[in-house]
Design a protein around this motif. Structure first.
Motif, PDB file in Angstrom:
ATOM      1  N   ASN A   9     -57.063  -6.857  89.207  1.00  0.00           N
ATOM      2  CA  ASN A   9     -57.238  -5.838  88.173  1.00  0.00           C
ATOM      3  C   ASN A   9     -56.388  -4.606  88.461  1.00  0.00           C
ATOM      4  N   GLN A  13     -53.362  -3.358  86.078  1.00  0.00           N
ATOM      5  CA  GLN A  13     -53.367  -2.020  85.486  1.00  0.00           C
ATOM      6  C   GLN A  13     -52.064  -1.286  85.814  1.00  0.00           C
ATOM      7  N   ASP A  17     -49.194   0.038  83.111  1.00  0.00           N
ATOM      8  CA  ASP A  17     -48.681   1.417  83.095  1.00  0.00           C
ATOM      9  C   ASP A  17     -47.151   1.430  83.156  1.00  0.00           C
ATOM     10  N   ARG A  34     -52.838   3.258  75.142  1.00  0.00           N
ATOM     11  CA  ARG A  34     -53.255   2.666  76.429  1.00  0.00           C
ATOM     12  C   ARG A  34     -54.483   1.769  76.286  1.00  0.00           C
ATOM     13  N   GLU A  38     -54.642  -2.226  76.803  1.00  0.00           N
ATOM     14  CA  GLU A  38     -55.508  -2.854  77.801  1.00  0.00           C
ATOM     15  C   GLU A  38     -56.234  -4.064  77.209  1.00  0.00           C
TER      16      GLU A  38
END
Length: 226
Positions: A9, A13, A17, A34, A38
């Motif tokens: 995870n 992430q 980004d 964002r 996700e």
């Protein structure tokens, strides 16, 4: 070896980004928010995780990978050696840099060739392939068949599949040595975004010479032989 869920995870992430930052200068994704990214990239990528895990051990390829989804999250979650395939070489060059930044280039590589050219270079090399919103099923079956080992799986991510699209694929699956083995429908966490995961297995050699010329799978889809 697969990483812990926390590590997967965290890296996913970080990758997201980096993609969103790079997206300011090159179009890797149409999604810029964002939270939306996700859900529609990270969460959506892992919808087919069980199906990918059920495929035989070995090399994984993500066809039409674009910004690296679902390929990068699935690579992290499965620990499989992974090839991200997309004919837009500029995108693949940027994705390759992002993978390097995260120290993942030993596991994940990119290929900026057309899928048909990859099939000539690496026939029967892949144990599992994914394709997310890439093309009609009939075209995906044709493109995947020469890449897969016998027993290998094609995992298709679709928003929805019409009876026409499914029947078109089922009509030529035997010709391509492929067989539909599962179909699963689900919703993402917003309770609205529908996903269908279809899995085809490579059962035998195709009964025609593959790959055909570049673009033929989409422009002149196969029809069942009389």
């Amino acid at each position: 070896m697969a990483m812990s869920e926390h590590m997967v995870n965290d890296l996913a992430q970080q990758y997201l980004d980096l993609v969103l930052e790079a997206n300011k200068s090159i179009n890797l994704t149409r999604i810029t928010d964002r939270d939306e990214a996700e859900m529609l990239h990270l969460e959506d990528s892992l919808v087919g995780l069980d199906e990918v895990n059920e495929a035989p051990a070995g090399l994984y390829g993500d066809l039409g990978s674009g910004g690296g989804f679902p390929g990068v999250p699935l690579a992290l979650a499965t620990g499989r050696e992974t090839v991200l395939v997309d004919s837009v070489k500029k995108k693949m060059a940027v994705v390759s840099q992002l993978i390097d930044q995260l120290g993942l280039s030993n596991q994940i590589t990119t290929c900026g060739d057309r899928i048909e050219d990859l099939a000539l270079d690496r026939p029967g090399s892949f144990s599992v392939l994914t394709a997310r919103a890439l093309s009609r099923l009939v075209s995906l079956l044709e493109l995947s068949s020469p890449l897969l080992v016998r027993g290998g799986r094609l995992v298709c991510y679709k928003a929805q599949v019409s009876d026409e699209e499914l029947n078109e694929a089922l009509a030529v699956q035997d010709l391509l040595g492929m067989k539909l083995i599962s179909e699963r429908k689900t919703l993402l966490s917003d309770g609205e975004t529908a996903r269908t995961i279809l899995v085809f297995e490579k059962m035998a050699r195709a009964r025609l010479k593959l790959p055909r010329r570049v673009g033929a799978a989409q422009k002149t889809p196969l029809k069942p032989r009389p």
